[in-house]
Design an enzyme around this catalytic site. Structure first.
Site, PDB file in Angstrom:
ATOM      1  N   ALA A  34       1.291  -1.335   0.106  1.00  0.00           N
ATOM      2  CA  ALA A  34      -0.168  -0.409  -0.154  1.00  0.00           C
ATOM      3  C   ALA A  34       0.360   1.167   0.379  1.00  0.00           C
ATOM      4  O   ALA A  34       1.671   1.798   0.731  1.00  0.00           O
ATOM      5  CB  ALA A  34      -1.005  -0.139   1.439  1.00  0.00           C
ATOM      6  N   TYR A 159      -9.298   2.233   5.602  1.00  0.00           N
ATOM      7  CA  TYR A 159      -8.886   2.990   5.385  1.00  0.00           C
ATOM      8  C   TYR A 159      -9.522   3.767   4.822  1.00  0.00           C
ATOM      9  O   TYR A 159     -10.947   3.475   5.100  1.00  0.00           O
ATOM     10  CB  TYR A 159      -7.661   2.507   4.114  1.00  0.00           C
ATOM     11  CG  TYR A 159      -6.359   1.764   5.452  1.00  0.00           C
ATOM     12  CD1 TYR A 159      -6.247   2.149   5.903  1.00  0.00           C
ATOM     13  CD2 TYR A 159      -5.587   0.757   4.021  1.00  0.00           C
ATOM     14  CE1 TYR A 159      -4.877   1.451   7.174  1.00  0.00           C
ATOM     15  CE2 TYR A 159      -5.213  -0.400   5.334  1.00  0.00           C
ATOM     16  CZ  TYR A 159      -4.589  -0.217   6.328  1.00  0.00           C
ATOM     17  OH  TYR A 159      -3.709  -1.016   6.951  1.00  0.00           O
TER      18      TYR A 159
END
Length: 333
Positions: A34, A159
């Site tokens: 990520a 997220y």
């Protein structure tokens, strides 16, 4: 998987060896961790980043090496939202005060994640939303400049994008909150903006948490419908994970426990899917593909344990010639 080993977002020799080893080991596709689209979007100060021009060449160097060894280089673009500004896992995995290197966080609503991540984020304005979406577009353009050939938008694991999707973390009353149509707006708009600059010839994928594992949260039915909408926006594949938006979800872990998400989305939304989650054995992975439960297998922890898993799997399945070792290793094969 995140390595938490960058300085100011810049990839280094650790990332070259870490990702390059998986390419040498026979992985067809290697997706980098990520990677934050902005400094505020990092999970920790050690996160990889792609918010500045200085990030491009170190990533391109890794990609050149991986392509030389037959792997497609991919990247996962992310913004951590309210889970940002945390210490590395081996340093406590808790929110950092600004005096300790932390920073203010943003989210759809001013609600903390909870437990060790107790910082209350600032609720985003529509101007904030537009700015973050522009950050995703700029990051996509830098990924192209670094010769990435596979792009995944990280809309999962609690997220930022997932925080918009889930009613557990999104209590907005404007056009980005409330109804299903409103809660998916951030994800759809971001996808549309990215697709405008990411070439049609290259795969665009999205990682979803297909269930919050909490009553009243985001669930598989909503994931199926969102996947239909994403397909209409020229998304090529949905990476089917789950959880992460609240700290107290009750998840019953077992081998392949998330595969049913990939199977249902594949058949009901008519889009290719990747299966993830406790897939460790060659015959297990092979069965998932052969029975049409998913189109790809994504592996993370097992690849950390064994960079040469594809070679070992090919041998176990009777296809030793399917994975070619580098010439430097032929004497040992």
């Amino acid at each position: 998987m995140c390595q938490y080993s960058s300085e100011d977002g810049v990839a280094n020799d650790w990332h070259l060896v870490h990702l390059g080893s998986r390419a040498v080991g026979g992985a067809a596709l290697v997706i980098a961790e990520a990677t934050a689209v902005s400094p505020e979007g990092r999970i920790s100060p050690g996160d990889a980043g792609i918010w500045a021009e200085k990030h491009i060449e170190p990533i391109a160097r890794i990609n050149r090496f991986m392509k030389q060894h037959g792997a497609v280089p991919g990247i996962q673009l992310a913004h951590a939202g309210r889970k940002a500004s945390a210490s590395r896992p081996w340093e406590g995995d808790h929110h950092l005060a600004e005096s300790a290197g932390g920073w203010p966080t943003i989210a759809p609503s001013a609600m903390a994640f909870g437990k060790r991540l107790d910082k209350i984020p600032r609720a985003m304005t529509e101007a904030d939303i537009a700015r973050v979406q522009n950050d995703f577009v700029a990051a996509t353009q830098r990924a192209l400049a670094a010769n990435m050939e596979w792009l995944e938008l990280h809309f999962a694991h609690g997220y930022l994008a997932h925080e918009f999707l889930s009613p557990l973390s999104n209590q907005r009353t404007d056009r980005y909150g409330g109804s299903f149509e409103n809660r998916i707006r951030f994800a759809i708009e971001t996808t549309q903006a990215v697709r405008k600059v990411w070439p049609e010839k290259l795969p665009l994928t999205v990682r979803l948490s297909c269930s919050d594992w909490v009553p009243g949260g985001w669930d598989l039915e909503q994931s199926v419908e969102l996947s239909r909408r994403l397909k209409a926006e020229s998304v090529d594949l949905v990476d089917c994970s789950s959880g992460g938006v609240v700290p107290d979800a009750k998840i019953e872990l077992s081998p392949g426990y998330q595969v049913p998400f990939a199977e249902r989305i594949r058949h009901e939304a008519g889009i290719a899917t990747a299966a993830v989650g406790m897939i460790t054995e060659p015959h297990q992975a092979d069965e998932i593909i052969r029975r049409g439960k998913a189109d790809l297998i994504y592996m993370a922890r097992e690849f950390l344990r064994d960079a040469y898993w594809p070679s070992h799997a090919a041998k176990a399945l009777g296809h030793s010639d399917a994975v070619k070792p580098p010439i430097q290793y032929l004497r040992a094969w």
